[in-house]
Design a protein around this motif. Structure first.
Motif, short mmCIF file in Angstrom:
data_model
loop_
_atom_site.label_atom_id
_atom_site.label_comp_id
_atom_site.label_asym_id
_atom_site.label_seq_id
_atom_site.Cartn_x
_atom_site.Cartn_y
_atom_site.Cartn_z
N ALA A 1 62.51 45.76 32.62
CA ALA A 1 61.34 45.01 32.14
C ALA A 1 61.63 43.52 32.03
N GLU A 2 62.91 43.16 31.87
CA GLU A 2 63.28 41.74 31.79
C GLU A 2 62.96 41.01 33.10
N TYR A 3 62.89 41.74 34.21
CA TYR A 3 62.66 41.13 35.51
C TYR A 3 61.19 41.18 35.94
N LEU A 4 60.35 41.75 35.09
CA LEU A 4 58.93 41.85 35.38
C LEU A 4 58.15 40.85 34.55
N PRO A 5 56.96 40.44 35.03
CA PRO A 5 56.15 39.55 34.21
C PRO A 5 55.70 40.28 32.93
N LYS A 6 55.41 39.49 31.90
CA LYS A 6 54.99 40.06 30.63
C LYS A 6 53.70 40.84 30.84
N GLN A 7 53.65 42.06 30.30
CA GLN A 7 52.48 42.92 30.45
C GLN A 7 51.34 42.42 29.56
N LEU A 8 50.11 42.66 30.00
CA LEU A 8 48.94 42.28 29.21
C LEU A 8 48.85 43.13 27.95
N SER A 9 48.40 42.53 26.89
CA SER A 9 48.18 43.30 25.66
C SER A 9 46.90 44.12 25.84
N ASP A 10 46.68 45.08 24.96
CA ASP A 10 45.48 45.91 25.05
C ASP A 10 44.21 45.07 24.93
N ASP A 11 44.24 44.07 24.03
CA ASP A 11 43.07 43.22 23.84
C ASP A 11 42.77 42.39 25.10
N LYS B 1 37.81 47.52 41.74
CA LYS B 1 37.97 46.51 42.80
C LYS B 1 37.97 45.10 42.22
N ILE B 2 37.19 44.90 41.18
CA ILE B 2 37.11 43.58 40.53
C ILE B 2 38.35 43.35 39.66
N VAL B 3 38.78 44.38 38.93
CA VAL B 3 39.86 44.24 37.95
C VAL B 3 41.24 44.16 38.61
N ASN B 4 41.52 45.01 39.59
CA ASN B 4 42.87 45.11 40.16
C ASN B 4 43.49 43.79 40.59
N PRO B 5 42.78 42.92 41.34
CA PRO B 5 43.41 41.65 41.71
C PRO B 5 43.77 40.77 40.50
N LYS B 6 42.99 40.88 39.44
CA LYS B 6 43.22 40.05 38.25
C LYS B 6 44.43 40.52 37.44
N VAL B 7 44.70 41.82 37.45
CA VAL B 7 45.77 42.36 36.60
C VAL B 7 46.97 42.86 37.40
N LEU C 1 43.66 43.08 28.19
CA LEU C 1 43.21 43.98 29.24
C LEU C 1 41.75 44.38 29.01
N GLN C 2 41.40 44.68 27.77
CA GLN C 2 40.04 45.08 27.45
C GLN C 2 39.06 43.96 27.78
N GLU C 3 39.45 42.73 27.51
CA GLU C 3 38.58 41.58 27.79
C GLU C 3 38.33 41.43 29.29
N ILE C 4 39.39 41.54 30.09
CA ILE C 4 39.26 41.42 31.55
C ILE C 4 38.38 42.55 32.09
N VAL C 5 38.60 43.77 31.60
CA VAL C 5 37.81 44.92 32.06
C VAL C 5 36.35 44.76 31.64
N ALA C 6 36.10 44.27 30.44
CA ALA C 6 34.72 44.07 29.97
C ALA C 6 33.98 43.09 30.87
N GLN C 7 34.65 42.02 31.29
CA GLN C 7 34.03 41.06 32.21
C GLN C 7 33.71 41.72 33.54
N ALA C 8 34.63 42.56 34.04
CA ALA C 8 34.42 43.24 35.31
C ALA C 8 33.27 44.24 35.22
N VAL C 9 33.17 44.94 34.09
CA VAL C 9 32.06 45.88 33.89
C VAL C 9 30.74 45.12 33.89
N ALA C 10 30.72 43.96 33.24
CA ALA C 10 29.49 43.15 33.21
C ALA C 10 29.12 42.70 34.63
N GLU C 11 30.13 42.30 35.42
CA GLU C 11 29.87 41.90 36.81
C GLU C 11 29.31 43.06 37.61
N ALA C 12 29.89 44.24 37.44
CA ALA C 12 29.44 45.42 38.18
C ALA C 12 28.02 45.80 37.78
#
Length: 154
Positions: free
Chosen positions: A90-100, A129-135, A102-113
């Motif tokens: 995990a030290e070699y990977l970018p920091k993972q998104l917190s639940d909050d 399709k909207i979320v995957n490139p962002k996360v 991630l929820q915010e990004i998904v909520a925006q994608a749901v609104a777009e859809a």
């Protein structure tokens, strides 16, 4: 050699010199997985940093799953070893998104859809399709899918 791969090699050398068995074995296995990925296919090639990161993420996921399986099987010592290896990777990977986050990004994608006319559980593909490139690389696919399902359902 890519910068991430060379960093892994340098850290492996340092771990060997420091007699850190866990770190050196974990890095050896990871470098082997990277090499295996490089020579798979019709022609050998050098992986980019993004591709190396994907290999590391796959190896870290294997460690997490193995730790869970060992814990369920009552082998706590082996589960702890797998978990420690996963933390090293995990030290070699970018920091993972917190639940909050991630929820915010998904909520925006749901609104777009929904704005595009897709609603309910059938909109899952469009939202993904909207979320995957962002996360990409910042959140595990299963976590993203669960969040999307939860927001589409409720």
């Amino acid at each position: 050699m890519t910068t991430l791969k060379s960093k892994l090699h340098e850290d492996l050398t340092a771990a060997i010199r420091g007699r850190d068995e866990l770190r050196s074995s974990t890095l050896r296995l990871t470098l082997t997985a990277i090499t295996k990925e490089e020579v798979s296919g019709k022609t050998a090639r050098e992986l980019s940093d993004d591709e190396v990161q994907k290999v590391i993420a796959r190896e870290a996921k294997k460690r997490r799953e193995a730790a869970e399986a060992f814990a369920e099987g009552g082998r706590a010592e082996q589960a702890a070893k797998e978990k420690a290896e996963g933390e090293i990777l995990a030290e070699y990977l970018p920091k993972q998104l917190s639940d909050d986050e991630l929820q915010e990004i998904v909520a925006q994608a749901v609104a777009e859809a929904k704005a595009a006319g897709a609603e309910g559980p059938r909109a899952m593909g469009q939202v993904m399709k909207i979320v995957n490139p962002k996360v990409a690389g910042l959140a595990e696919g299963g976590r993203v899918a669960a969040t999307v399902k939860k927001l589409l359902a409720g």
